[in-house]
Design an enzyme around this catalytic site. Structure first.
Site, PDB file in Angstrom:
ATOM      1  N   ASP A  69     -35.954 -36.894 -71.787  1.00 21.50           N
ATOM      2  CA  ASP A  69     -37.263 -36.735 -72.423  1.00 21.50           C
ATOM      3  C   ASP A  69     -38.237 -37.566 -71.597  1.00 21.50           C
ATOM      4  O   ASP A  69     -38.142 -38.795 -71.555  1.00 21.50           O
ATOM      5  CB  ASP A  69     -37.201 -37.247 -73.873  1.00 21.50           C
ATOM      6  N   ASN A  96     -42.464 -32.061 -63.389  1.00 21.15           N
ATOM      7  CA  ASN A  96     -42.921 -30.705 -63.735  1.00 21.15           C
ATOM      8  C   ASN A  96     -43.016 -30.480 -65.242  1.00 21.15           C
ATOM      9  O   ASN A  96     -43.768 -29.604 -65.670  1.00 21.15           O
ATOM     10  CB  ASN A  96     -41.941 -29.694 -63.106  1.00 21.15           C
ATOM     11  N   TYR A 172     -54.823 -29.543 -73.313  1.00 22.56           N
ATOM     12  CA  TYR A 172     -53.956 -29.198 -72.182  1.00 22.56           C
ATOM     13  C   TYR A 172     -54.723 -29.319 -70.861  1.00 22.56           C
ATOM     14  O   TYR A 172     -54.263 -29.949 -69.904  1.00 22.56           O
ATOM     15  CB  TYR A 172     -53.422 -27.770 -72.361  1.00 22.56           C
TER      16      TYR A 172
HETATM   17  N1  LIG Z   1     -46.768 -20.862 -66.945  1.00 26.01           N
HETATM   18  C1  LIG Z   1     -47.960 -21.019 -66.384  1.00 26.01           C
HETATM   19  O1  LIG Z   1     -48.725 -20.042 -66.227  1.00 26.01           O
HETATM   20  C2  LIG Z   1     -48.393 -22.375 -65.887  1.00 26.01           C
HETATM   21  C3  LIG Z   1     -49.633 -22.433 -65.237  1.00 26.01           C
HETATM   22  C4  LIG Z   1     -50.076 -23.658 -64.740  1.00 26.01           C
HETATM   23  C5  LIG Z   1     -49.284 -24.791 -64.887  1.00 26.01           C
HETATM   24  N2  LIG Z   1     -48.079 -24.709 -65.521  1.00 26.01           N
HETATM   25  C6  LIG Z   1     -47.314 -25.965 -65.608  1.00 26.01           C
HETATM   26  O2  LIG Z   1     -46.038 -25.801 -65.026  1.00 26.01           O
HETATM   27  C7  LIG Z   1     -45.071 -26.634 -65.703  1.00 26.01           C
HETATM   28  C8  LIG Z   1     -43.928 -25.767 -66.193  1.00 26.01           C
HETATM   29  O3  LIG Z   1     -44.480 -24.753 -67.031  1.00 26.01           O
HETATM   30  P1  LIG Z   1     -43.636 -23.501 -67.555  1.00 26.01           P
HETATM   31  O4  LIG Z   1     -44.551 -22.354 -67.630  1.00 26.01           O
HETATM   32  O5  LIG Z   1     -42.361 -23.389 -66.793  1.00 26.01           O
HETATM   33  O6  LIG Z   1     -43.356 -23.999 -69.046  1.00 26.01           O
HETATM   34  P2  LIG Z   1     -42.090 -23.760 -70.001  1.00 26.01           P
HETATM   35  O7  LIG Z   1     -42.582 -24.076 -71.366  1.00 26.01           O
HETATM   36  O8  LIG Z   1     -41.499 -22.442 -69.741  1.00 26.01           O
HETATM   37  O9  LIG Z   1     -41.052 -24.878 -69.492  1.00 26.01           O
HETATM   38  C9  LIG Z   1     -41.324 -26.235 -69.671  1.00 26.01           C
HETATM   39  C10 LIG Z   1     -40.026 -27.008 -69.629  1.00 26.01           C
HETATM   40  O10 LIG Z   1     -40.338 -28.389 -69.882  1.00 26.01           O
HETATM   41  C11 LIG Z   1     -39.387 -28.893 -70.815  1.00 26.01           C
HETATM   42  N3  LIG Z   1     -39.958 -30.023 -71.560  1.00 26.01           N
HETATM   43  C12 LIG Z   1     -40.897 -29.975 -72.544  1.00 26.01           C
HETATM   44  N4  LIG Z   1     -41.122 -31.222 -73.021  1.00 26.01           N
HETATM   45  C13 LIG Z   1     -40.307 -32.049 -72.338  1.00 26.01           C
HETATM   46  C14 LIG Z   1     -40.074 -33.453 -72.373  1.00 26.01           C
HETATM   47  N5  LIG Z   1     -40.715 -34.249 -73.256  1.00 26.01           N
HETATM   48  N6  LIG Z   1     -39.187 -33.981 -71.502  1.00 26.01           N
HETATM   49  C15 LIG Z   1     -38.520 -33.189 -70.632  1.00 26.01           C
HETATM   50  N7  LIG Z   1     -38.675 -31.862 -70.567  1.00 26.01           N
HETATM   51  C16 LIG Z   1     -39.568 -31.293 -71.412  1.00 26.01           C
HETATM   52  C17 LIG Z   1     -39.058 -27.710 -71.713  1.00 26.01           C
HETATM   53  O11 LIG Z   1     -37.824 -27.905 -72.395  1.00 26.01           O
HETATM   54  C18 LIG Z   1     -39.045 -26.561 -70.716  1.00 26.01           C
HETATM   55  O12 LIG Z   1     -37.758 -26.371 -70.151  1.00 26.01           O
HETATM   56  C19 LIG Z   1     -45.829 -27.313 -66.831  1.00 26.01           C
HETATM   57  O13 LIG Z   1     -46.246 -28.606 -66.425  1.00 26.01           O
HETATM   58  C20 LIG Z   1     -47.021 -26.405 -67.032  1.00 26.01           C
HETATM   59  O14 LIG Z   1     -48.108 -27.087 -67.617  1.00 26.01           O
HETATM   60  C21 LIG Z   1     -47.634 -23.536 -66.029  1.00 26.01           C
END
Ligand SMILES: NC(=O)c1ccc[n+]([C@@H]2O[C@H](COP(=O)([O-])OP(=O)(O)OC[C@H]3O[C@@H](n4cnc5c(N)ncnc54)[C@H](O)[C@@H]3O)[C@@H](O)[C@H]2O)c1
Length: 281
Positions: A69, A96, A172
């Site tokens: 976490d 990430n 966010y």
């Molecule tokens: N999907 C998009 O379009 C997008 C766009 C820009 C930025 N992002 C960024 O990319 C990163 C990944 O996004 P995603 O789309 O894969 O999201 P997702 O929700 O699919 O995956 C996020 C992962 O982070 C884990 N997580 C959440 N809280 C946590 C914690 N406290 N400790 C450890 N792990 C934790 C979750 O279990 C999950 O596996 C994030 O930082 C997100 O903000 C995503």
């Protein structure tokens, strides 16, 4: 030609990636492994992290995993210590893990105190905690690459539904702007230790995170009531992406691999959009 074989780009390097049990983090972990790095995969969902580590091993790579976490410094320190004892070092750190908002995000038009607390706790403090855990090790070795993951949402306001009202995505976006500024500060702090710190700003990817955003759009906009979350996502891509397509987790992984490689030795303190041109700064 030296360096022309992409599978050797990160040969003998060790990478740690948070939030890598699914989505973008998983894509980053798989790409780094395919470029020759040993990868420690962590997630708050330890089982998912273990599955990704098994995928890397099944493809012939070296992997390790942990239940972490990122809001808990003890949990991160234990994991990075375990990765160092498993692989001998950490060369590349990719904070990430991220969250879009607190429970009920998909139905709400307005942000809540919990949205601010959660996005700040995971997206900003989680990133700081992760850097804190690897910094002493990297400083001691006078070598390291930290590649943060923010968002192009940290560059400019996104997702405003009604002029004159706040957006549920404000916490966010603010957290992601903070992640970019944190990257600048950390690059200043660590440059003299030969540690590069950069940030990748993804655009729009079809992951569980964007599914939540699409469901939020659907709940708030009666015109979208008959569309699936995926159809809503596809509409936003058509409307906002000059390249006309969404990004993939592997696209983000390739940018991370470059910034973590020797080819990017003179790049630090930079934010790189991987967003199909949707925001051009
Ligand atoms: N999907 C998009 O379009 C997008 C766009 C820009 C930025 N992002 C960024 O990319 C990163 C990944 O996004 P995603 O789309 O894969 O999201 P997702 O929700 O699919 O995956 C996020 C992962 O982070 C884990 N997580 C959440 N809280 C946590 C914690 N406290 N400790 C450890 N792990 C934790 C979750 O279990 C999950 O596996 C994030 O930082 C997100 O903000 C995503």
């Amino acid at each position: 030609m030296p360096g022309s074989n992409m599978s050797d780009q990160l040969k003998d390097r060790v990478a740690v990636v948070t939030g890598a049990g699914r989505g973008i983090g998983r894509g980053i972990a798989l790409i780094l492994a395919s470029r020759g790095a040993a990868v420690s995969v962590s997630d708050i969902d330890g089982e998912a992290a273990g599955t990704v580590a098994s995928e890397i091993e099944a493809a012939g790579g070296r992997a390790h995993s942990g239940t972490v976490d990122v809001t808990d410094p003890v949990s991160i320190n234990d994991w990075t210590a375990s990765a160092i004892s498993h692989f001998g070092a950490i060369d590349i750190c990719v904070p990430n893990a991220g969250v879009i908002g607190a429970a009920g995000f998909t139905e709400r038009r307005d942000y809540t105190a919990d949205d601010w607390r959660l996005t700040w706790g995971v997206n900003v403090l989680g990133m700081v905690n992760t850097a804190d855990a690897v910094m002493p090790h990297m400083k001691e070795r006078n070598s390291g690459k930290i590649v943060n993951i923010a968002s192009h949402g940290g560059r400019a306001p996104r997702g405003v539904q009604d002029p004159g009202r706040g957006s549920v995505q404000a916490p966010y976006s603010v957290s992601k702007a903070a992640a970019i500024q944190w990257t600048h500060h950390l690059a200043m702090e660590l440059g003299r230790y030969n540690i590069n710190v950069n940030v990748v700003c993804p655009g729009r990817l079809w992951t569980p995170m964007w599914e939540s955003i699409a469901l939020n759009h659907k709940a708030l906009n009666p015109d979208l009531a008959d569309l699936s979350a995926r159809e809503i996502f596809d509409l936003t891509i058509d409307a906002t992406m000059p390249l006309g397509r969404s990004q993939t987790p592997e696209d983000i992984g390739k940018a991370v691999a470059f910034l973590a490689s020797d080819d990017a030795a003179e790049i630090t303190g930079q934010a790189l959009n991987v967003n199909g041109g949707a925001i051009m700064n």
